[in-house]
Motif scaffolding. Structure first.
Motif, short mmCIF file in Angstrom:
data_model
loop_
_atom_site.label_atom_id
_atom_site.label_comp_id
_atom_site.label_asym_id
_atom_site.label_seq_id
_atom_site.Cartn_x
_atom_site.Cartn_y
_atom_site.Cartn_z
N GLN A 1 0.40 -1.30 0.19
CA GLN A 1 0.37 0.00 0.19
C GLN A 1 1.23 1.24 -0.11
O GLN A 1 0.25 2.01 -0.37
N ALA A 2 2.18 1.04 0.62
CA ALA A 2 3.31 2.37 0.84
C ALA A 2 3.82 2.34 -0.76
O ALA A 2 3.19 3.77 -1.44
N GLU A 3 3.50 1.53 -1.75
CA GLU A 3 4.20 2.04 -2.76
C GLU A 3 2.85 2.21 -3.40
O GLU A 3 3.17 3.76 -4.72
N ARG A 4 1.41 2.19 -3.45
CA ARG A 4 0.80 2.41 -4.21
C ARG A 4 0.68 3.75 -3.83
O ARG A 4 0.18 4.67 -4.90
N LEU A 5 0.44 4.58 -2.78
CA LEU A 5 0.67 5.76 -2.24
C LEU A 5 1.21 7.02 -2.46
O LEU A 5 1.00 8.18 -2.84
#
Length: 276
Positions: free
Chosen positions: A212-216
């Motif tokens: 999710q960090a990569e996505r955000l």
């Protein structure tokens, strides 16, 4: 000092240090001296807890009572701001073993006067009904681009609240999201839809966080994680970081986290300087 959003979105900055309730190891938490210490030590952000007094003014204190920090078994909201300003605080994080100091409960206006142009502020409102008054005071005192206001965005009801209170606001908004039990995709979608400039994340495991960090981060929303012992995710806590910083702070940074809130800001700062 730059605009808070510009600072957080900067591609060349190091991991930002958030001093939880100020740099409180040598002064009462949530006090002006603890905030001054955070500034003097070069931490980028200070987190403070905000409540409303009996006469409608905003002030700093974490707990529901004054017992831990002042030895008074009453709710702080029962006092006027003037009365709170006469209550002296125990040192550090309080408790019966902590020495009493000469420092008193500060108002949010005093904090804004102290911090203007010197450090960014994370406002942890103890009740979301304070949201509009805190934003109004920040505007009035010329610090609206140096503070953040935050709220949960995991559910549709929470998103409705955010849409009703955040849209059109000039005060930076931080979304709080939980990436737990395989529900991270929905939370991440809500964070992006909320218009947040960063995300305070809780997570069930490091793999879930990294995804999710990569996505955000790709959406221009940097990720904040708390390593506070009482409020941590998956065992990523300060006490362990003091023993194995690479295994806690290092792994979080490698997973895409670029803002860390800690009760050990001095140790985190030393670690970041050694790792750079």
């Amino acid at each position: 000092m730059s605009d808070y959003v510009d600072f957080i979105s900067g591609s060349d900055r190091d991991c930002a240090i958030v001093a939880h309730r100020g740099a409180w190891h040598g002064a009462p938490e949530n006090s002006i001296p603890a905030i001054e210490a955070a500034i003097e030590n070069g931490y980028e952000i200070v987190e403070i807890d905000v409540r409303r007094s009996a006469d409608g003014q905003l002030f700093l204190l974490h707990d529901d009572t004054l017992e831990r920090m002042a030895g008074i078994a009453r709710m702080p909201e029962e006092f006027t701001l003037a009365e709170l300003g006469a209550i002296t605080l125990r040192n550090a994080d309080g408790g019966t073993g902590a020495a009493m100091t000469a420092y008193t409960v500060p108002s949010l206006a005093q904090v804004f006067e102290t911090t203007r142009g010197r450090i960014f502020i994370d406002l942890d409102l103890k009740d979301l009904s304070l949201f509009e008054d805190a934003a109004a005071l920040a505007r009035q005192m010329g610090v609206s681009r140096q503070v953040d206001l935050k709220a949960d965005v995991d559910t549709e009801a929470e998103m409705r609240w955010v849409r009703a209170h955040i849209e059109g606001s000039d005060v930076p908004f931080m979304a709080k999201a939980r990436f737990l039990n395989g529900q991270g995709d929905e939370s991440a979608r809500n964070v992006i839809a909320s218009g947040a400039f960063m995300c305070e994340a809780k997570f069930s495991d490091l793999t879930a966080l990294a995804e999710q960090a990569e996505r955000l981060n790709s959406a221009g929303i940097p990720v904040w994680v708390n390593t506070l012992d009482p409020v941590n995710s998956a065992g990523f806590r300060d006490s362990e970081a003091l023993r194995h910083p690479d295994g806690i702070w290092g792994k979080l940074i490698a997973a895409g986290v670029s803002i860390i809130q800690t009760d050990e800001p001095k140790a985190l700062q030393a670690y970041l300087r050694g790792a750079s």
